[in-house]
Design a protein around this motif. Structure first.
Motif, short mmCIF file in Angstrom:
data_model
loop_
_atom_site.label_atom_id
_atom_site.label_comp_id
_atom_site.label_asym_id
_atom_site.label_seq_id
_atom_site.Cartn_x
_atom_site.Cartn_y
_atom_site.Cartn_z
N VAL A 189 48.14 16.66 56.46
CA VAL A 189 48.77 16.27 55.60
C VAL A 189 50.74 15.99 56.29
CG1 VAL A 189 49.88 16.75 53.88
CG2 VAL A 189 48.41 18.03 54.08
N LEU A 190 50.84 14.54 56.22
CA LEU A 190 51.75 13.60 56.12
C LEU A 190 52.94 13.54 55.41
CD1 LEU A 190 49.40 12.98 57.91
CD2 LEU A 190 51.04 11.03 58.56
N VAL A 191 53.97 14.32 55.41
CA VAL A 191 54.80 14.42 54.59
C VAL A 191 55.96 13.70 55.33
CG1 VAL A 191 56.29 16.03 53.26
CG2 VAL A 191 53.85 16.92 54.19
N GLY A 192 56.80 12.65 54.07
CA GLY A 192 57.56 12.24 54.11
C GLY A 192 58.47 12.62 52.78
N ARG A 193 60.48 12.05 53.02
CA ARG A 193 61.22 12.81 52.46
C ARG A 193 61.90 11.57 51.24
NH1 ARG A 193 66.49 10.75 54.04
NH2 ARG A 193 66.51 10.01 56.39
N ARG A 194 60.80 10.25 51.95
CA ARG A 194 61.45 8.95 50.67
C ARG A 194 60.12 8.56 50.43
NH1 ARG A 194 65.37 5.27 52.93
NH2 ARG A 194 64.33 4.57 55.44
N GLY A 195 60.21 7.43 49.43
CA GLY A 195 58.83 6.70 48.92
C GLY A 195 57.93 5.90 49.85
N PRO A 196 56.68 5.59 49.03
CA PRO A 196 56.08 3.79 50.16
C PRO A 196 56.62 2.72 50.68
CG PRO A 196 55.84 4.19 47.80
CD PRO A 196 56.55 5.29 48.03
N LEU A 197 57.80 2.46 49.66
CA LEU A 197 58.67 1.34 50.55
C LEU A 197 59.51 1.88 51.16
CD1 LEU A 197 59.96 -0.15 47.01
CD2 LEU A 197 57.72 -0.57 48.50
N GLN A 198 59.51 2.94 51.70
CA GLN A 198 60.27 3.48 53.00
C GLN A 198 59.57 3.98 53.94
OE1 GLN A 198 61.06 5.18 50.09
NE2 GLN A 198 62.61 3.05 48.83
N VAL A 199 58.34 4.12 54.32
CA VAL A 199 58.18 4.50 55.50
C VAL A 199 57.90 3.77 56.38
CG1 VAL A 199 55.95 5.49 54.03
CG2 VAL A 199 55.50 2.98 54.69
N ALA A 200 58.21 4.35 57.76
CA ALA A 200 58.57 3.10 59.00
C ALA A 200 57.07 3.05 59.72
CB ALA A 200 59.52 4.54 59.89
N PHE A 201 55.88 3.31 59.24
CA PHE A 201 54.68 2.69 60.26
C PHE A 201 54.74 1.86 59.92
CE2 PHE A 201 53.18 6.13 56.66
CZ PHE A 201 53.04 4.79 55.51
N THR A 202 53.42 1.01 60.69
CA THR A 202 53.59 -0.49 60.46
C THR A 202 51.93 -0.38 59.25
OG1 THR A 202 52.16 -0.68 61.97
CG2 THR A 202 54.50 -0.43 62.32
N ILE A 203 51.84 -2.04 59.80
CA ILE A 203 50.02 -1.70 58.84
C ILE A 203 49.05 -1.53 59.77
CG2 ILE A 203 49.97 -4.40 58.85
CD1 ILE A 203 49.17 -4.27 55.52
N LYS A 204 48.46 -1.85 61.36
CA LYS A 204 48.47 -1.72 61.92
C LYS A 204 48.45 -0.29 61.89
CE LYS A 204 47.20 -2.28 67.06
NZ LYS A 204 46.57 -0.62 66.94
N GLU A 205 48.92 -0.01 61.93
CA GLU A 205 48.95 1.97 62.30
C GLU A 205 48.13 2.67 60.67
OE1 GLU A 205 48.94 3.62 65.21
OE2 GLU A 205 50.38 2.43 66.20
N LEU A 206 48.66 2.26 59.80
CA LEU A 206 47.90 2.82 58.66
C LEU A 206 46.15 1.51 58.24
CD1 LEU A 206 48.08 3.91 56.06
CD2 LEU A 206 48.63 2.01 54.89
N ARG A 207 46.46 0.89 58.74
CA ARG A 207 44.75 0.16 58.25
C ARG A 207 43.94 1.20 59.08
NH1 ARG A 207 45.23 -4.38 58.92
NH2 ARG A 207 45.96 -5.47 57.32
N GLU A 208 44.47 1.57 60.86
CA GLU A 208 43.36 2.98 61.10
C GLU A 208 43.21 3.78 61.34
OE1 GLU A 208 44.19 1.36 66.07
OE2 GLU A 208 45.90 2.42 65.33
N MET A 209 44.21 3.90 60.43
CA MET A 209 44.01 5.45 59.79
C MET A 209 42.72 5.62 58.17
SD MET A 209 45.44 7.99 61.52
CE MET A 209 45.39 9.71 59.75
N ILE A 210 42.46 4.46 57.25
CA ILE A 210 42.61 4.47 56.58
C ILE A 210 41.08 4.33 56.74
CG2 ILE A 210 41.73 2.60 54.43
CD1 ILE A 210 44.74 2.25 54.28
N THR A 211 40.51 3.50 57.80
CA THR A 211 39.34 3.20 58.45
C THR A 211 38.66 4.12 59.46
OG1 THR A 211 40.14 1.82 60.24
CG2 THR A 211 39.81 0.90 58.09
N LEU A 212 39.36 5.21 59.79
CA LEU A 212 39.17 6.12 61.16
C LEU A 212 37.40 6.93 60.30
CD1 LEU A 212 40.34 7.81 63.20
CD2 LEU A 212 40.78 9.81 61.76
N PRO A 213 36.28 6.60 61.46
CA PRO A 213 35.47 6.91 61.13
C PRO A 213 34.99 8.37 60.89
CG PRO A 213 35.02 5.58 63.37
CD PRO A 213 36.70 5.84 63.03
N LYS A 214 34.44 8.38 59.59
CA LYS A 214 34.17 9.89 58.80
C LYS A 214 35.19 10.65 58.36
CE LYS A 214 30.07 11.05 61.96
NZ LYS A 214 29.97 11.78 62.65
N CYS A 215 36.30 9.79 57.56
CA CYS A 215 37.77 10.31 57.53
C CYS A 215 38.15 10.01 56.25
CB CYS A 215 39.06 10.53 58.79
SG CYS A 215 40.44 11.69 58.28
#
Length: 501
Positions: free
Chosen positions: A217-243
């Protein structure tokens, strides 16, 4: 042709003459520059200085026997392409006016003030080697770790080899919404057969192969418009095999208000028009929304076969890490639920606590809320609140001939490209001062005097040629295991290999 040749020769002589006038014609007066730290900031600074001066000699000091800093020990093992800059650094190290001097801890083996006596200029590029803390109850429990240490653990950083990591639990919580947070979550959830083909340390791969963790569980103190990760990192998580990806729907519901007219509540992030966001942020936000509300078939195919999952939660600040009855680790994390207020720019709004709370059970907590620099020694000014060396454009305030670049100069506010730009800028400042009367024209011996002092103290230094022996040994070990390399994690063993014939 003979006349043209004479003209070209005369042009070259004039160019050489101008260099001699500007930089000094005597070899004995060549400036010597020391760089402390062999990560990206150090090597890019060295590259800029050597490129911009015809006779300067640059010596790069590193506390470990191996170079490259966070490129070697901070980049996730499944991101080998990010390490390609090592080829450029190696080219710089092979220049005849550049020396790598490893296994020297500046501040302990030798003071910065001593380097200043031996060098025309000293540039501090030693990065941010500490991490920020939460300051809440339970933070010092076993299995409540910094993401920085966890990254060092799976990447074979000698100081983190002995980190106590217990993966005998079902849920891990990562506090933070940056790229490092996604890196550690991805490593925890990546199938072991994929990790086995990377340069991840063998002891951490063994531990991860026995891991019981099924949810992160990744938890942040602000909202989706303030996340500091990049789209590349997010896409990798979304397409992670068997996850499977599970994103907080309540917080994201307002992002669709212009499509279906949904009303928002005080805990959502409201924006007048998503299309008005800067393009990178808009694309990232659209990916978040689609993954949460309307995932395409290419994502659901992966998720339908999932045996693990990761959750993305917003607007929560940790208030306490609850221990188990035996206090041998965390049982849960208590959160205060926030709302966003303030700035007209939705990307800059601040988290404000409400009276609502949340509790998430877990057995492992990884703190990923930022890195922080530490001073090398008492001879260097330091801003303890910011974790940086006070400076103006790389010049250390009140210390002529002393410079800094990278995270120790600006804080951990950029990644590789930013480090390169900052280092180039500092390198140009050093060149500017070398070409003026700002720095002493006294003939300084550079590394010879320093190496003599280190030898008297019994410090075994490591050259770049020595490092290449370590490099080859690691590659050979990796070939036996079917990996690109197997890192040597013992400093004693590194030095043994470096000293071998």
């Amino acid at each position: 042709m003979r006349v043209l040749y004479k003209r070209l020769s005369l042009t070259r002589l004039r160019t050489l003459s101008s260099y001699c006038c500007r930089w000094g014609s005597s070899r004995s007066a060549d400036p010597h520059v020391a760089i402390v730290g062999s990560g990206p900031a150090g090597f890019y600074t060295a590259q800029q200085i050597i490129k911009g001066h015809p006779t300067v000699r640059v010596d790069i000091y590193e506390k470990l026997p191996v170079p490259f800093g966070l490129v070697r020990f901070g980049v996730a093992p499944d991101h080998p392409e990010v390490k390609n800059c090592i080829h450029t650094f190696t080219q710089t190290a092979h220049r005849d006016r550049c020396s790598f001097i490893g296994n020297v801890q500046v501040g302990k083996d030798i003071k910065v003030a001593d380097l200043q006596k031996a060098y025309t200029a000293v540039v501090l590029c030693h990065g941010s080697s500490n991490d920020r803390k939460l300051g809440i109850p339970g933070e010092d429990l076993p299995n409540v770790l910094s993401a920085r240490s966890f990254v060092g653990w799976y990447n074979g950083l000698p100081e983190d080899v002995g980190l106590s990591v217990n993966l005998d639990c079902e849920t891990a919580i990562v506090l933070g919404h940056g790229n490092v947070a996604l890196d550690v979550a991805r490593v925890l959830l990546t199938p072991i057969d994929i990790l086995a083909k990377t340069d991840i340390s063998d002891y951490s791969m063994d531990a991860l192969s026995k891991s019981r963790i099924k949810k992160v569980v990744l938890v942040g103190r602000r909202g989706p418009l303030q996340v500091a990760f990049t789209i590349k990192e997010l896409r990798e998580m979304i397409t992670l095999p068997k996850c499977r990806t599970v994103i907080d729907l309540l917080t994201l519901s307002s992002l669709n208000e212009n499509i279906d007219g949904e009303e928002t509540n005080t805990h959502t992030v409201t924006i007048e028009n998503i299309n008005e966001l800067p393009r990178p942020r808009r694309r990232l936000t659209e990916l978040l929304y689609n993954a949460a509300v309307n995932p395409p078939e290419k994502y659901t195919k992966i998720w339908n076969d999932a045996t693990r999952e990761w959750h993305l939660k917003f607007l929560r600040s940790p208030s306490e890490i609850v221990p188990t009855s035996s206090k041998e680790g965390p049982e849960a994390v208590k959160f205060i639920i926030n709302m966003l207020e303030g700035d007209d720019d939705p990307l800059r709004r601040k988290a404000v606590p409400t009276d609502e709370t949340d509790v998430i059970p877990c057995g492992l907590v990884l703190r990923s809320i930022g890195y922080k620099g530490v001073p090398l020694d008492e001879t260097v000014p330091f801003d303890t609140s910011r974790g940086v060396i006070p400076n103006k454009k790389g010049r250390v305030d009140g210390f002529p001939g002393l410079y800094c670049s990278g995270w120790i100069a600006e804080g951990p506010v950029f990644v590789l490209a930013g480090a390169m730009n900052n280092a180039f800028a500092t390198g140009k400042v050093v060149l500017e001062d070398l070409g003026s009367s700002k720095l002493s024209s006294e003939n300084k011996g550079g590394k010879d005097a320093v190496l003599s002092a280190l030898q008297q103290k019994g410090v075994k230094t490591v050259t770049f040629t020595d490092w290449e022996k370590i490099d080859q040994a690691e590659i050979l070990l990796g070939e036996k295991a079917g990996k690109p390399r197997e890192k040597i994690v013992s400093i004693k063993e590194m030095i043994r290999v470096a000293s071998s014939e």
